[in-house]
Design a protein around this motif. Structure first.
Motif, mmCIF file in Angstrom:
data_model
loop_
_atom_site.group_PDB
_atom_site.id
_atom_site.type_symbol
_atom_site.label_atom_id
_atom_site.label_comp_id
_atom_site.label_asym_id
_atom_site.label_seq_id
_atom_site.Cartn_x
_atom_site.Cartn_y
_atom_site.Cartn_z
ATOM 1 N N SER B 134 -0.999 7.867 0.601
ATOM 2 C CA SER B 134 -0.441 6.755 1.376
ATOM 3 C C SER B 134 1.018 6.558 0.981
ATOM 4 N N VAL B 139 -2.890 8.119 -3.938
ATOM 5 C CA VAL B 139 -3.399 6.796 -4.298
ATOM 6 C C VAL B 139 -4.165 6.913 -5.622
ATOM 7 N N ARG C 10 3.555 5.429 -9.455
ATOM 8 C CA ARG C 10 4.026 5.813 -8.132
ATOM 9 C C ARG C 10 5.466 5.343 -7.993
ATOM 10 N N ILE C 14 1.464 0.817 -3.621
ATOM 11 C CA ILE C 14 0.710 1.079 -2.400
ATOM 12 C C ILE C 14 0.786 -0.151 -1.499
ATOM 13 N N ARG C 160 -9.314 0.879 -2.543
ATOM 14 C CA ARG C 160 -8.562 1.242 -1.344
ATOM 15 C C ARG C 160 -9.512 1.928 -0.377
#
Lengths: 167, 167, 167
Positions: B134, B139, C10, C14, C160
């Motif tokens: 994503s 993720v 990340r 997200i 998720r």
């Protein structure tokens, strides 16, 4: 606390065969039935899944295999008589069938199959596989076989197989 | 009962790199090799998979990781030296290497690796992962790492990684 | 050897909700939070996932569920009070909480949760599920429920969920 298990109800039963295509992408699903002969049994599904993928005629994609049961599992391993015997013994060692599980106790459970061991063994193996397709064939190593473990047979077991891909 | 394991044969070997695109959807696959140094070893693949996904340039999609071996597994957990030692000890406790497994008995098996324990430990961990992509990245939670467990090394292990998605 | 666990970072967090569509294919992702009340607890997510899929309005496709935590797992089984008690007892039997795990030893680990048992129990169950969607509904058998196992609660857990499909 209720003695009953929660039931899953779809609005419509799953169709035997489904297909959808959009702009070069195809999704195709089918239902297959496997009959087992023993209480615990390991069945090699690899040839059947490989044939399904060839029939689909997708080049790159994925194929999902789903067991519709709680006490019937899907996993990858080598398929050899001796090793299958070891797997059964291992599952029996990990979860004793005659332990005093509440799921087998009429005071706490309305299940009359006395199969707590089957449910607990299923936790170890899992109920689905998502495999890759490449060059029109399933991606599997030389010794990898797609195996079904029946944990509370003999019974007729329903699997759903769904292929996705680009031709 | 045959002493041999069933072999899986594709008509064509899997290509090193495959790609397919249709109407904005891309499927891209690659083969990667991981060399291990010990009989049981846990390798952190997270950076490598994260880099693969960035290189793919898909925004929303999935990435599938597949071990091509029966005694080499893939799973999610935290990566810390102490915990990795605990994982190895746990696997060794769950399946005793020197138990009298039929897969290790020349009367029943033509396998000379004496690795029944490796096959049985693999049942607990599984051979594949299907992760979400994503915003152009995998993720994963803060402490989640993508781990490979070598269960019968040292060996060179082949994985296949396949990304799907919309740019 | 470092006492710390490797952190996954990340570049961008997200997003709460993501969507991508190309030529009739939709990919839609959302984040959901589940609050647990006990250290070990099994939560039935089936109704919530079935409602998500209906809201998506895809006809044929897949739905991926991902736990963002190392000590919170996702799996399929029957949901009944007695069987849930058996599952908890089984997990406690398989991995003793008070064993001398290195992850709980300040000389080897900077983790202060003393939760080695939670990490090891998670190896048995797994952190994700990839389910099929057909006829606009999730493919599940009559007794199959989508279950979350909290292994180190009580905590607020993030999942998720990503749906893919053709309308």
């Amino acid at each position: 606390m209720s003695k009953s298990s929660t039931v899953t109800v779809r609005e419509m039963p799953i169709s035997e065969v489904t297909s959808a295509t959009t702009a070069g992408l195809t999704i195709h699903g089918e239902t297959i039935v496997i009959s087992t002969d023993d209480r615990i049994e390991v069945v090699d599904l690899a040839e059947r899944i490989m044939a399904f993928v060839k029939r689909l005629r997708i080049r790159e994609g994925i194929v999902s295999l789903w067991s519709m049961h709680t006490t019937c599992t899907l996993f990858i391993n080598e398929f050899q008589g001796a090793l299958v015997s070891d797997m059964k013994r291992f599952l029996e060692q990990m979860v004793a069938r005659d332990d005093e599980w509440l799921h087998n106790d009429p005071d706490h459970s309305d299940c009359d199959r006395m199969n707590a061991d089957s449910h607990l063994r299923a936790l170890l193996l899992g109920h689905s596989l998502t495999l890759q397709v490449s060059g029109g064939e399933v991606v599997l190593g030389q010794w990898q076989r797609i195996l079904l473990a029946e944990l509370d047979g003999p019974r007729a077991r329903t699997l759903r197989i769904q292929g996705w891909g680009i031709v």
